[in-house]
Design a protein around this motif. Structure first.
Motif, mmCIF file in Angstrom:
data_model
loop_
_atom_site.group_PDB
_atom_site.id
_atom_site.type_symbol
_atom_site.label_atom_id
_atom_site.label_comp_id
_atom_site.label_asym_id
_atom_site.label_seq_id
_atom_site.Cartn_x
_atom_site.Cartn_y
_atom_site.Cartn_z
ATOM 1 N N MET A 1 0.857 -1.162 0.000
ATOM 2 C CA MET A 1 0.000 0.000 0.000
ATOM 3 C C MET A 1 0.904 1.225 0.000
ATOM 4 S SD MET A 1 -2.822 1.162 2.822
ATOM 5 C CE MET A 1 -1.743 1.693 4.128
ATOM 6 N N ASN A 2 0.563 2.212 -0.827
ATOM 7 C CA ASN A 2 1.340 3.448 -0.886
ATOM 8 C C ASN A 2 0.521 4.620 -0.362
ATOM 9 O OD1 ASN A 2 3.726 2.453 -2.073
ATOM 10 N ND2 ASN A 2 2.710 2.387 -4.051
ATOM 11 N N LEU A 3 1.155 5.469 0.427
ATOM 12 C CA LEU A 3 0.574 6.742 0.815
ATOM 13 C C LEU A 3 1.228 7.795 -0.065
ATOM 14 C CD1 LEU A 3 0.694 6.341 4.689
ATOM 15 C CD2 LEU A 3 -1.233 5.950 3.179
ATOM 16 N N LEU A 4 0.404 8.629 -0.725
ATOM 17 C CA LEU A 4 0.912 9.570 -1.707
ATOM 18 C C LEU A 4 0.778 11.009 -1.237
ATOM 19 C CD1 LEU A 4 -0.819 7.984 -4.828
ATOM 20 C CD2 LEU A 4 1.486 7.538 -3.988
ATOM 21 N N ASN A 5 1.663 11.882 -1.744
ATOM 22 C CA ASN A 5 1.534 13.320 -1.563
ATOM 23 C C ASN A 5 0.408 13.825 -2.445
ATOM 24 O OD1 ASN A 5 3.676 13.791 0.221
ATOM 25 N ND2 ASN A 5 5.142 13.782 -1.447
ATOM 26 N N LEU A 6 0.074 15.106 -2.329
ATOM 27 C CA LEU A 6 -0.954 15.687 -3.184
ATOM 28 C C LEU A 6 -0.556 15.673 -4.652
ATOM 29 C CD1 LEU A 6 -2.151 18.697 -1.018
ATOM 30 C CD2 LEU A 6 -3.313 16.533 -1.429
ATOM 31 N N ASP A 7 0.745 15.692 -4.942
ATOM 32 C CA ASP A 7 1.196 15.648 -6.333
ATOM 33 C C ASP A 7 1.396 14.217 -6.838
ATOM 34 O OD1 ASP A 7 3.432 15.014 -4.898
ATOM 35 O OD2 ASP A 7 4.743 16.479 -5.848
ATOM 36 N N LYS A 8 0.849 13.245 -6.114
ATOM 37 C CA LYS A 8 0.851 11.816 -6.487
ATOM 38 C C LYS A 8 2.229 11.153 -6.443
ATOM 39 C CE LYS A 8 -3.517 12.018 -7.582
ATOM 40 N NZ LYS A 8 -4.480 11.848 -6.598
ATOM 41 N N THR A 9 3.191 11.736 -5.761
ATOM 42 C CA THR A 9 4.482 11.076 -5.580
ATOM 43 C C THR A 9 4.423 10.247 -4.293
ATOM 44 O OG1 THR A 9 5.397 12.989 -4.413
ATOM 45 C CG2 THR A 9 5.774 12.869 -6.789
ATOM 46 N N PRO A 10 5.077 9.087 -4.276
ATOM 47 C CA PRO A 10 5.005 8.219 -3.085
ATOM 48 C C PRO A 10 5.682 8.858 -1.870
ATOM 49 C CG PRO A 10 5.974 7.057 -4.964
ATOM 50 C CD PRO A 10 5.813 8.476 -5.361
ATOM 51 N N LEU A 11 4.975 8.871 -0.764
ATOM 52 C CA LEU A 11 5.519 9.369 0.486
ATOM 53 C C LEU A 11 5.961 8.207 1.372
ATOM 54 C CD1 LEU A 11 5.998 11.783 2.375
ATOM 55 C CD2 LEU A 11 3.685 11.460 3.196
ATOM 56 N N MET A 12 5.104 7.201 1.475
ATOM 57 C CA MET A 12 5.422 6.036 2.292
ATOM 58 C C MET A 12 4.830 4.793 1.663
ATOM 59 S SD MET A 12 4.587 5.344 6.287
ATOM 60 C CE MET A 12 5.096 3.842 7.086
ATOM 61 N N GLU A 13 5.619 3.730 1.626
ATOM 62 C CA GLU A 13 5.143 2.429 1.180
ATOM 63 C C GLU A 13 4.973 1.563 2.416
ATOM 64 O OE1 GLU A 13 6.578 -1.481 -1.324
ATOM 65 O OE2 GLU A 13 7.741 0.355 -1.450
ATOM 66 N N VAL A 14 3.738 1.202 2.726
ATOM 67 C CA VAL A 14 3.443 0.354 3.879
ATOM 68 C C VAL A 14 3.579 -1.092 3.432
ATOM 69 C CG1 VAL A 14 1.710 -0.299 5.576
ATOM 70 C CG2 VAL A 14 1.891 2.082 4.846
ATOM 71 N N THR A 15 4.431 -1.849 4.136
ATOM 72 C CA THR A 15 4.673 -3.238 3.754
ATOM 73 C C THR A 15 3.995 -4.238 4.682
ATOM 74 O OG1 THR A 15 6.747 -3.234 4.993
ATOM 75 C CG2 THR A 15 6.868 -2.707 2.648
ATOM 76 N N ALA A 16 3.689 -3.840 5.928
ATOM 77 C CA ALA A 16 3.080 -4.801 6.854
ATOM 78 C C ALA A 16 2.394 -4.086 8.022
ATOM 79 C CB ALA A 16 4.141 -5.740 7.413
ATOM 80 N N PHE A 17 1.338 -4.725 8.497
ATOM 81 C CA PHE A 17 0.683 -4.349 9.748
ATOM 82 C C PHE A 17 0.860 -5.532 10.682
ATOM 83 C CE2 PHE A 17 -1.754 -1.957 6.583
ATOM 84 C CZ PHE A 17 -1.731 -0.689 7.140
#
Length: 68
Positions: A1-17
Motif C-alpha cells: 500500500m502506498n501513501l501519496l503526496n498531493l502531487d501523487k508522488t510516493p511518500l510512504m510504502e506500507v509493507t506490513a501491519f
C-alpha cells in the motif's frame, strides 16, 4: 500500500501491519529508502475515530468499492 503526496508522488510504502504490545505496528519505507516502524497506540486510534463523522465513515466505506 502506498501513501501519496498531493502531487501523487510516493511518500510512504506500507509493507506490513502487525500486532505489538503497545498497539498496531506499521512497517514500511519513507520516500522509498528509509525503513520505519510506526506504532499506533489505542489512545491515538480512539482519537482518530473520534475525528471521523458519519459522512467520513460512509466515504471510507464506499472508497473500498471504487475502481480508481
Amino acid at each position: 500500500m502506498n501513501l501519496l503526496n498531493l502531487d501523487k508522488t510516493p511518500l510512504m510504502e506500507v509493507t506490513a501491519f502487525e500486532r505489538g504490545e503497545d498497539g498496531l505496528l506499521i512497517k514500511g519505507q519513507i520516500l522509498g529508502s528509509m525503513p520505519i516502524t510506526c506504532v499506533l497506540s489505542p489512545a491515538e486510534a480512539r482519537a482518530a475515530l473520534a475525528q471521523l463523522g458519519p459522512r467520513m465513515i460512509w466515504y471510507l466505506f464506499t472508497l473500498l468499492f471504487r475502481r480508481r
